[in-house]
Motif scaffolding. Sequence first.
Motif, PDB file in Angstrom:
ATOM      1  N   GLU A   1      41.136 -37.531 -55.123  1.00 29.01           N
ATOM      2  CA  GLU A   1      42.287 -36.644 -55.000  1.00 29.01           C
ATOM      3  C   GLU A   1      41.856 -35.254 -54.555  1.00 29.01           C
ATOM      4  O   GLU A   1      40.709 -34.850 -54.719  1.00 29.01           O
TER       5      GLU A   1
ATOM      6  N   THR B   1      41.528 -31.218 -54.518  1.00 28.90           N
ATOM      7  CA  THR B   1      41.348 -30.224 -55.567  1.00 28.90           C
ATOM      8  C   THR B   1      41.747 -28.851 -55.040  1.00 28.90           C
ATOM      9  O   THR B   1      41.782 -28.630 -53.828  1.00 28.90           O
ATOM     10  N   CYS B   2      42.036 -27.963 -55.934  1.00 32.92           N
ATOM     11  CA  CYS B   2      42.352 -26.552 -55.631  1.00 32.92           C
ATOM     12  C   CYS B   2      43.579 -26.391 -54.730  1.00 32.92           C
ATOM     13  O   CYS B   2      43.666 -25.439 -53.949  1.00 32.92           O
TER      14      CYS B   2
ATOM     15  N   CYS C   1      37.253 -21.812 -57.298  1.00 36.27           N
ATOM     16  CA  CYS C   1      37.738 -23.174 -57.568  1.00 36.27           C
ATOM     17  C   CYS C   1      37.024 -24.185 -56.678  1.00 36.27           C
ATOM     18  O   CYS C   1      36.639 -25.260 -57.123  1.00 36.27           O
TER      19      CYS C   1
ATOM     20  N   LYS D   1      33.489 -24.765 -57.969  1.00 32.66           N
ATOM     21  CA  LYS D   1      33.493 -25.613 -59.165  1.00 32.66           C
ATOM     22  C   LYS D   1      33.749 -27.072 -58.797  1.00 32.66           C
ATOM     23  O   LYS D   1      33.132 -27.984 -59.347  1.00 32.66           O
ATOM     24  N   ALA D   2      34.667 -27.304 -57.876  1.00 30.92           N
ATOM     25  CA  ALA D   2      34.987 -28.677 -57.475  1.00 30.92           C
ATOM     26  C   ALA D   2      33.798 -29.331 -56.774  1.00 30.92           C
ATOM     27  O   ALA D   2      33.504 -30.507 -57.007  1.00 30.92           O
ATOM     28  N   GLN D   3      33.099 -28.575 -55.921  1.00 32.33           N
ATOM     29  CA  GLN D   3      31.929 -29.131 -55.241  1.00 32.33           C
ATOM     30  C   GLN D   3      30.820 -29.444 -56.233  1.00 32.33           C
ATOM     31  O   GLN D   3      30.138 -30.468 -56.111  1.00 32.33           O
TER      32      GLN D   3
END
Length: 122
Positions: free
Chosen positions: A47, A49-50, A81, A84-86
């Motif tokens: 999905e 993100t951010c 964000c 952080k997602a990576q």
Amino acid sequence: MAAQGGILFQEKVSRLLSRQNGKPVLKPNRPLALRDAVANRKLKKGEATCVTEMSLLMACWKQNNFVDGLCSNEMKTFYTCVEKAQAAMKNNSEQTSLQGGRLHPKQATTLLKRYPNLRTEI
């Protein structure tokens, strides 16, 4: 239990292929043996993100005629964000490779070529 299911399946296939009752019921157009390669498909990304941070940034740009200086706070939150997602995706990919999750199709193909299947039919 799984071995017993495999034996039952092999018996059913051999019964369908037998010429005991005249013509075989199942006539395969290819030999019934597994190939030594896997289809090269891309894995699903997951999905997004951010998305909320990105929409807030775009709304700020629209209000301020796309001037970056006025939307520095939104840009900062969006970039944090993304970082952080990576980092989370990197940790998840390392954990799945260590725990034996799904193999990438190229890795599966190299393993199948290293250990080929029998070329005879069932």
